[in-house]
Design an enzyme around this catalytic site. Structure first.
Site, PDB file in Angstrom:
ATOM      1  CG  HIS A 193      -3.076 -15.428  -4.539  1.00 21.03           C
ATOM      2  ND1 HIS A 193      -3.454 -14.607  -3.512  1.00 21.03           N
ATOM      3  CD2 HIS A 193      -3.386 -16.677  -4.127  1.00 21.03           C
ATOM      4  CE1 HIS A 193      -3.963 -15.328  -2.527  1.00 21.03           C
ATOM      5  NE2 HIS A 193      -3.923 -16.592  -2.868  1.00 21.03           N
ATOM      6  CB  CYS A 237      -2.667 -19.339 -24.949  1.00 19.05           C
ATOM      7  SG  CYS A 237      -4.006 -20.168 -25.820  1.00 19.05           S
ATOM      8  CG  ASN A 271      -2.383  -6.735   8.902  1.00 17.97           C
ATOM      9  OD1 ASN A 271      -1.921  -6.413   7.805  1.00 17.97           O
ATOM     10  ND2 ASN A 271      -3.674  -6.857   9.123  1.00 17.97           N
ATOM     11  CB  CYS A 296      -1.583 -23.747 -27.222  1.00 20.99           C
ATOM     12  SG  CYS A 296      -1.021 -22.038 -27.402  1.00 20.99           S
ATOM     13  CG  PHE A 305      -8.817  -6.983  -2.000  1.00 20.55           C
ATOM     14  CD1 PHE A 305      -8.878  -6.067  -3.029  1.00 20.55           C
ATOM     15  CD2 PHE A 305      -8.672  -8.325  -2.319  1.00 20.55           C
ATOM     16  CE1 PHE A 305      -8.785  -6.461  -4.349  1.00 20.55           C
ATOM     17  CE2 PHE A 305      -8.579  -8.735  -3.640  1.00 20.55           C
ATOM     18  CZ  PHE A 305      -8.631  -7.799  -4.659  1.00 20.55           C
ATOM     19  CB  THR A 320      -0.960   0.039   1.213  1.00 22.81           C
ATOM     20  OG1 THR A 320      -0.201  -0.147   2.408  1.00 22.81           O
ATOM     21  CG2 THR A 320      -2.036  -1.017   1.115  1.00 22.81           C
TER      22      THR A 320
HETATM   23  P1  NAD Z   1      -6.002  -7.749   2.543  1.00 21.39           P
HETATM   24  O1  NAD Z   1      -6.418  -6.535   1.765  1.00 21.39           O
HETATM   25  O2  NAD Z   1      -7.029  -8.719   2.943  1.00 21.39           O
HETATM   26  O3  NAD Z   1      -5.259  -7.279   3.875  1.00 21.39           O
HETATM   27  C1  NAD Z   1      -4.272  -6.307   3.863  1.00 21.39           C
HETATM   28  C2  NAD Z   1      -4.003  -5.942   5.306  1.00 21.39           C
HETATM   29  O4  NAD Z   1      -2.900  -5.058   5.298  1.00 21.39           O
HETATM   30  C3  NAD Z   1      -5.173  -5.223   5.972  1.00 21.39           C
HETATM   31  O5  NAD Z   1      -5.554  -5.921   7.133  1.00 21.39           O
HETATM   32  C4  NAD Z   1      -4.616  -3.829   6.300  1.00 21.39           C
HETATM   33  O6  NAD Z   1      -5.016  -3.382   7.579  1.00 21.39           O
HETATM   34  C5  NAD Z   1      -3.129  -4.057   6.273  1.00 21.39           C
HETATM   35  N1  NAD Z   1      -2.348  -2.892   5.853  1.00 21.39           N
HETATM   36  C6  NAD Z   1      -2.510  -2.174   4.729  1.00 21.39           C
HETATM   37  N2  NAD Z   1      -1.569  -1.217   4.654  1.00 21.39           N
HETATM   38  C7  NAD Z   1      -0.811  -1.342   5.781  1.00 21.39           C
HETATM   39  C8  NAD Z   1       0.309  -0.638   6.289  1.00 21.39           C
HETATM   40  N3  NAD Z   1       0.863   0.370   5.635  1.00 21.39           N
HETATM   41  N4  NAD Z   1       0.816  -1.015   7.494  1.00 21.39           N
HETATM   42  C9  NAD Z   1       0.268  -2.057   8.189  1.00 21.39           C
HETATM   43  N5  NAD Z   1      -0.781  -2.763   7.734  1.00 21.39           N
HETATM   44  C10 NAD Z   1      -1.312  -2.402   6.546  1.00 21.39           C
HETATM   45  O7  NAD Z   1      -4.837  -8.424   1.710  1.00 21.39           O
HETATM   46  P2  NAD Z   1      -4.329  -9.918   1.701  1.00 21.39           P
HETATM   47  O8  NAD Z   1      -4.315 -10.472   3.064  1.00 21.39           O
HETATM   48  O9  NAD Z   1      -3.088  -9.908   0.890  1.00 21.39           O
HETATM   49  O10 NAD Z   1      -5.446 -10.768   0.929  1.00 21.39           O
HETATM   50  C11 NAD Z   1      -6.237 -10.284  -0.114  1.00 21.39           C
HETATM   51  C12 NAD Z   1      -5.908 -10.698  -1.555  1.00 21.39           C
HETATM   52  O11 NAD Z   1      -5.756  -9.492  -2.267  1.00 21.39           O
HETATM   53  C13 NAD Z   1      -4.657 -11.457  -1.811  1.00 21.39           C
HETATM   54  O12 NAD Z   1      -5.035 -12.607  -2.452  1.00 21.39           O
HETATM   55  C14 NAD Z   1      -3.843 -10.603  -2.802  1.00 21.39           C
HETATM   56  O13 NAD Z   1      -3.447 -11.400  -3.885  1.00 21.39           O
HETATM   57  C15 NAD Z   1      -4.817  -9.605  -3.329  1.00 21.39           C
HETATM   58  N6  NAD Z   1      -4.305  -8.238  -3.574  1.00 21.39           N
HETATM   59  C16 NAD Z   1      -3.025  -8.047  -3.994  1.00 21.39           C
HETATM   60  C17 NAD Z   1      -2.537  -6.768  -4.194  1.00 21.39           C
HETATM   61  C18 NAD Z   1      -1.114  -6.597  -4.662  1.00 21.39           C
HETATM   62  O14 NAD Z   1      -0.615  -7.440  -5.413  1.00 21.39           O
HETATM   63  N7  NAD Z   1      -0.402  -5.538  -4.210  1.00 21.39           N
HETATM   64  C19 NAD Z   1      -3.358  -5.648  -3.950  1.00 21.39           C
HETATM   65  C20 NAD Z   1      -4.688  -5.887  -3.539  1.00 21.39           C
HETATM   66  C21 NAD Z   1      -5.145  -7.178  -3.342  1.00 21.39           C
END
Ligand code: NAD
Length: 253
Positions: A123, A131, A220, A134, A34, A27
């Site tokens: 993931h 594809c 987290n 193929c 999400f 983030t």
């Molecule tokens: P999630 O969105 O469920 O959880 C993310 C967690 O990170 C939240 O609980 C939030 O409170 C915490 N968070 C966010 N920013 C933070 C920070 N700066 N400091 C501390 N905590 C912080 O994400 P998840 O558990 O990875 O699962 C959701 C699915 O979303 C996964 O399958 C993933 O593949 C996908 N996803 C991936 C991306 C990416 O590739 N960057 C982005 C969005 C979603």
């Protein structure tokens, strides 16, 4: 500070530590997650009726079309983002021999960009596609060009099959998932960073470590289902926590 020191100690003295990361590590690179409160991605996904699982089970190709029209524009900007301190820290921990590898739920490729070499992208990764007919592999540029030319979904040059990105659609268990699970099962410490730990099969990775006597660290912002069984829980902004842990490791170990 006591918790930070404990995390540094656990990392330093464990025999085989592994990191498990989620959207929260990225983030601060500008990629919305999400489940953070008011997450832009989450709100927009709801607005578009994101994740219509029936569409997936009714016919994968309809789903792919929905994916390209609604999700992809939200997701593809992540491939041009840059790693932040959280990714660089994990690379440095690998270089120092303090972590064995990174299991990530992210599809943004930022651990690889930061230099980590043993990354299990459970993931998948948005940087490429293939594809469904193929199996021919494509770079993301091919997919982007096709979409810009409104050829949706993109079709394979070889067999005319549908080309989709190399990411999971219904949390299928990928090869990287199985390898990541094995790694977690053989680890004595799992450092989870920026994940709600709510995705069902990701819980198995955490359990895989815990059930064999491994310890768990949770960093987290929001609570996770594993906080009660974790050795250390730090519910603060990742970058500042990681900066302090990194400093502590550099200073004392
Ligand atoms: P999630 O969105 O469920 O959880 C993310 C967690 O990170 C939240 O609980 C939030 O409170 C915490 N968070 C966010 N920013 C933070 C920070 N700066 N400091 C501390 N905590 C912080 O994400 P998840 O558990 O990875 O699962 C959701 C699915 O979303 C996964 O399958 C993933 O593949 C996908 N996803 C991936 C991306 C990416 O590739 N960057 C982005 C969005 C979603």
């Amino acid at each position: 500070m006591e918790k930070i020191r404990r995390v540094a100690e656990l990392l330093y003295f464990s025999k085989k530590a592994v990191a498990l990361t989620g959207a929260g590590v990225s983030t601060e690179s500008g990629i919305p997650d999400f489940r953070s409160p008011k997450s832009l991605l989450w709100e927009r996904i709801h607005a578009y009726q994101f994740m219509p699982m029936e569409a997936y089970t009714d016919g994968k190709f309809d789903y792919i079309e929905i994916f390209y029209r609604y999700w992809f524009p939200l997701l593809f900007p992540m491939i041009s983002c840059e790693p932040n301190i959280n990714h660089h820290f994990l690379h440095d921990m690998e270089v120092r021999g303090l972590i064995e590898g990174v299991i990530t739920q992210n599809t943004d490729g930022l651990h690889g960009k930061a230099g980590s070499s043993k990354v299990f992208e459970v993931h998948g990764n948005l940087e490429g596609g293939h594809c469904f007919g193929c199996g021919k592999q494509y770079k993301i540029d091919f997919i982007l060009d096709e979409i810009e030319s409104l050829r949706i979904p993109p079709r394979c040059k070889k067999c005319e099959g549908v080309v989709g990105p190399n990411i999971v659609f219904a949390f299928e268990r990928t090869e990287d998932y199985e390898r990541g699970l094995k790694l977690a099962e053989s680890s004595d410490l799992l450092l989870t960073m920026g994940s709600s730990l709510l995705v069902e099969h990701v819980k198995e990775i955490v359990m895989g470590c815990l059930e064999r006597g491994g310890k768990l660290i949770v960093i987290n912002a929001q609570p996770t289902p594993f906080d009660d069984v974790a050795e250390v829980v730090i519910a603060e902004k990742l970058s500042s926590v990681i900066r302090t842990i990194w400093d502590t490791i550099e200073r004392y170990f």
